[in-house]
Design a protein around this motif. Structure first.
Motif, PDB file in Angstrom:
ATOM      1  N   THR A   1       0.829  -1.203   0.000  1.00  5.99           N
ATOM      2  CA  THR A   1       0.000   0.000   0.000  1.00  5.99           C
ATOM      3  C   THR A   1       0.866   1.257   0.000  1.00  5.99           C
ATOM      4  OG1 THR A   1      -0.123   0.059   2.435  1.00  5.99           O
ATOM      5  CG2 THR A   1      -1.834  -1.183   1.250  1.00  5.99           C
ATOM      6  N   THR A   2       0.255   2.368  -0.392  1.00  2.85           N
ATOM      7  CA  THR A   2       0.864   3.694  -0.277  1.00  2.85           C
ATOM      8  C   THR A   2       0.050   4.478   0.749  1.00  2.85           C
ATOM      9  OG1 THR A   2      -0.480   4.759  -1.978  1.00  2.85           O
ATOM     10  CG2 THR A   2       1.459   3.534  -2.724  1.00  2.85           C
ATOM     11  N   ARG A   3       0.234   5.778   0.794  1.00  3.80           N
ATOM     12  CA  ARG A   3      -0.468   6.562   1.798  1.00  3.80           C
ATOM     13  C   ARG A   3      -1.761   7.199   1.277  1.00  3.80           C
ATOM     14  NH1 ARG A   3       2.911  11.445   4.014  1.00  3.80           N
ATOM     15  NH2 ARG A   3       0.958  11.664   5.175  1.00  3.80           N
TER      16      ARG A   3
ATOM     17  N   ASN B   1      -3.511   5.209   6.597  1.00  7.27           N
ATOM     18  CA  ASN B   1      -2.783   4.612   7.710  1.00  7.27           C
ATOM     19  C   ASN B   1      -3.413   3.266   8.083  1.00  7.27           C
ATOM     20  OD1 ASN B   1      -1.162   4.260  10.071  1.00  7.27           O
ATOM     21  ND2 ASN B   1      -2.840   5.121  11.291  1.00  7.27           N
TER      22      ASN B   1
ATOM     23  N   THR C   1      11.196   5.815   1.295  1.00  7.72           N
ATOM     24  CA  THR C   1       9.973   6.267   1.967  1.00  7.72           C
ATOM     25  C   THR C   1      10.137   7.681   2.536  1.00  7.72           C
ATOM     26  OG1 THR C   1      10.759   5.017   3.895  1.00  7.72           O
ATOM     27  CG2 THR C   1       9.060   3.993   2.533  1.00  7.72           C
TER      28      THR C   1
ATOM     29  N   PHE D   1       4.533   7.780   0.563  1.00  6.88           N
ATOM     30  CA  PHE D   1       4.748   6.848   1.672  1.00  6.88           C
ATOM     31  C   PHE D   1       4.825   7.559   3.021  1.00  6.88           C
ATOM     32  CE2 PHE D   1       7.018   4.849  -1.993  1.00  6.88           C
ATOM     33  CZ  PHE D   1       6.147   3.780  -2.175  1.00  6.88           C
TER      34      PHE D   1
ATOM     35  N   GLN E   1       2.297   1.850   6.263  1.00  7.19           N
ATOM     36  CA  GLN E   1       1.832   1.115   5.095  1.00  7.19           C
ATOM     37  C   GLN E   1       2.133  -0.377   5.318  1.00  7.19           C
ATOM     38  OE1 GLN E   1       3.758   4.095   3.729  1.00  7.19           O
ATOM     39  NE2 GLN E   1       5.750   3.315   4.289  1.00  7.19           N
TER      40      GLN E   1
END
Length: 431
Positions: free
Chosen positions: A196-198, A212, A403, A410, A423
Motif C-alpha cells: 500500500t501507499t499513503r 494509515n 519512503t 509513503f 503502510q
C-alpha cells in the motif's frame, strides 16, 4: 487545566419558556468564566435544533433565543448533527487541528456512560478526558434528566460500533485514490498480494493521512479508522478482512507459522492456508513478501535494521522450507518500500555490523553516523541463503523509492517523527 471543553446538549429536552434560555445563558457563562482563559477550544454539541416540549408536543426550538445567549454562543463552536458518531468525529477533527489532548467533557449524568462509550471508540490513549456533571435547571424544568446509567449492554456497544462504522463508510478518500503496488514476479493466478501507499484512506492527521493501517496508544488514529481503511483495502484487493493477520512487531527474527500457537510477538508469518491474508507493517522498516507457487505457500516479514542483521528474511524462508517443503529455488521474494541509504543513518558502532556484512551496505563509514542501505543488506543475506538473484525483486520503480524522500507516496518515521503512519505489504493464497 483542560485545553478543550466540550459541553454536551445532545438529546436534551427544553421547554419554551424564557427562563430556559436564562438557564442556558447561566450554564454557558459559567463554562466560559472557568475555562476561557486557558482552554483553546470551547465547543457545544447538540442534536441539530434542540427540541422544545410544549403542551405534550415536540417542536423545533432554536438554541439561540436571546441577544445575551446569541452573544455568548459566539465564543463557542457549535457542532450540530443528528448522529453522535458524526458529531464526535467532527469535534475530534477540530481538536486534532489544534493538536490538543486534554479535554473536559461537561455532560448530563444520564448520558455520561453513553458518551464515554463513543469516546472509547473514537479516541486513543493520546487524549486525556475529564468528566463533569452538567447542571442545567430552571423553574420551568429546562432539562428532563433521568438517573445516571452506570453501564451499557453488549447490544448497546454493538449499536455504537455500527453507528460509527456506518458514518466512517460515508467519508471520502483523502489524498487521491487507493493505490496498490504489485510485483509481476508473483503469480496473480495463485496469490493476491500488494504493497500500500499513503493515498485513498480517511485518516486526516497530516502525518497519518490518509491510508494509515496501524493504530496504537501513541497515535491519534483510533482502531475504527484503521479498520475502515483496511475494509477499503480488502474491497479493492479482493481479500476477506475477517481473515487478516498483521505481524506483531518486535524488531527481531521470530516467525509465526500459522496453525501453531501464536507467539506474543513476531516479525514474520508463514502460511499455506487459502483465503487467509497476512501482512507486514512498514514505515521506513521494510515489509517483505514471500511466495512459493509450487508448494502454494507464502510469508511476510517486517525488516528494520535490527531485524535485517538478525536475519528475519531468511528466518521466514527457512520456516517455509521446513514447514511446507518449499525449495529455495522456487521462493519469490519482493522487497517493499523502505528508507533508503540517502536518509537512514546509524551510530558508527551499529553501522559497523552492516559494513562487516558488505562494505557496499554503508556510505561514509568513517563519519560518526554513517548512511546504511538495509535493502542491499537484505538482498545479500537472501542470496547467501540460497534465494536465486532473479527471484528477488527490489528494483521496481515504485518499490525502490525511499519512503523518507517521497512524502506524497509513503509514510516515514524518519521524516515524520513518532506520530507516523504505516503502510503494509500483504499476501494471500486464492481460494
Amino acid at each position: 487545566m483542560a485545553e478543550a471543553v466540550l459541553v454536551d446538549f445532545f438529546g436534551l429536552q427544553f421547554n419554551s419558556q424564557k427562563n430556559s434560555h436564562q438557564a442556558l445563558l447561566k450554564t454557558l457563562d459559567a463554562v466560559r468564566f472557568h475555562h476561557a482563559a486557558k482552554a483553546k477550544f470551547l465547543c457545544i454539541m447538540c442534536y441539530n435544533n434542540i427540541s422544545c416540549e410544549r403542551d405534550g408536543a415536540h417542536n423545533n426550538c432554536e438554541l439561540e433565543g436571546s441577544n445575551g445567549l446569541s452573544t455568548l454562543l459566539r465564543e463557542f463552536e457549535t457542532v450540530s448533527n443528528p448522529s453522535m458518531a458524526a458529531s464526535l468525529y467532527t469535534i475530534k477533527q477540530k481538536i486534532d487541528e489544534k493538536n490538543l489532548s486534554s479535554i473536559k467533557v461537561i455532560v448530563s449524568m444520564h448520558r455520561k456512560t453513553l458518551l464515554k462509550a463513543f469516546i472509547d471508540q473514537l479516541f486513543t490513549s493520546v487524549y486525556n478526558f475529564e468528566f463533569e456533571d452538567l447542571q442545567v435547571t430552571s423553574r420551568g424544568g429546562l432539562l428532563k434528566q433521568s438517573t445516571e446509567v452506570s453501564m451499557i449492554t453488549a447490544q448497546e456497544v454493538e449499536a455504537i460500533q455500527n453507528e460509527i462504522q456506518t458514518y466512517l463508510r460515508t467519508l471520502p478518500a483523502l489524498k487521491g485514490e487507493l493505490t496498490i503496488i504489485t510485483s509481476p514476479l508473483i503469480s496473480a493466478d495463485i496469490f493476491l498480494h500488494g504493497f500500500t501507499t499513503r493515498t485513498g484512506g480517511i485518516s486526516y492527521i497530516p502525518t497519518l493521512s490518509s491510508f494509515n493501517l496501524f493504530s496504537s496508544s501513541k497515535r491519534r488514529d483510533p482502531k475504527v479508522v484503521v479498520q475502515e481503511n483496511l475494509r477499503r483495502l480488502g474491497n479493492a484487493a479482493g481479500f476477506n478482512v475477517e481473515k487478516f493477520y498483521r505481524i506483531k512487531t518486535d524488531h527481531a527474527n521470530d516467525v509465526w507459522i500459522m496453525g501453531r500457537k501464536e507467539p506474543e510477538s513476531y516479525d514474520g508469518i508463514t502460511t499455506n492456508q487459502r483465503g487467509v491474508t497476512i501482512a507486514a507493517l512498514g514505515a521506513d522498516c521494510m515489509p517483505i513478501v514471500f511466495a512459493d507457487p509450487v508448494k502454494k505457500a507464502c510469508g511476510v516479514a517486517h525488516s528494520g535494521w535490527k531485524g535485517t542483521l538478525l536475519g528475519v528474511a531468511m528466518a521466514t524462508v527457512n520456516a517455509m522450507v521446513t514447514e511446507y517443503g518449499c525449495s529455495l529455488e522456487d521462493i519469490i521474494v519482493v522487497l517493499g518500500p523502505s528508507v533508503g541509504p540517502c536518509c537512514f543513518t546509524l551510530p558508527r558502532e551499529s553501522a559497523k555490523e552492516f559494513h562487516n556484512l558488505d562494505p557496499e551496505c554503508v556510505r561514509l563509514f568513517d563519519s560518526p553516523d554513517p548512511y546504511v542501505d538495509i535493502r542491499k543488506a537484505t538482498r545479500i543475506l537472501l542470496e547467501r541463503g540460497g534465494i536465486l538473484p532473479q527471484n528477488i525483486q527490489d528494483l521496481n520503480q515504485d518499490l525502490n523509492l525511499c519512503t523518507s524522500c517521497h512524502p506524497d507516496k509513503f509514510f516515514s518515521h524518519v521524516r515524520d517523527g513518532h506520530n507516523f503512519g504505516t503502510q503494509i505489504g500483504f499476501i494471500s493464497i486464492r481460494e
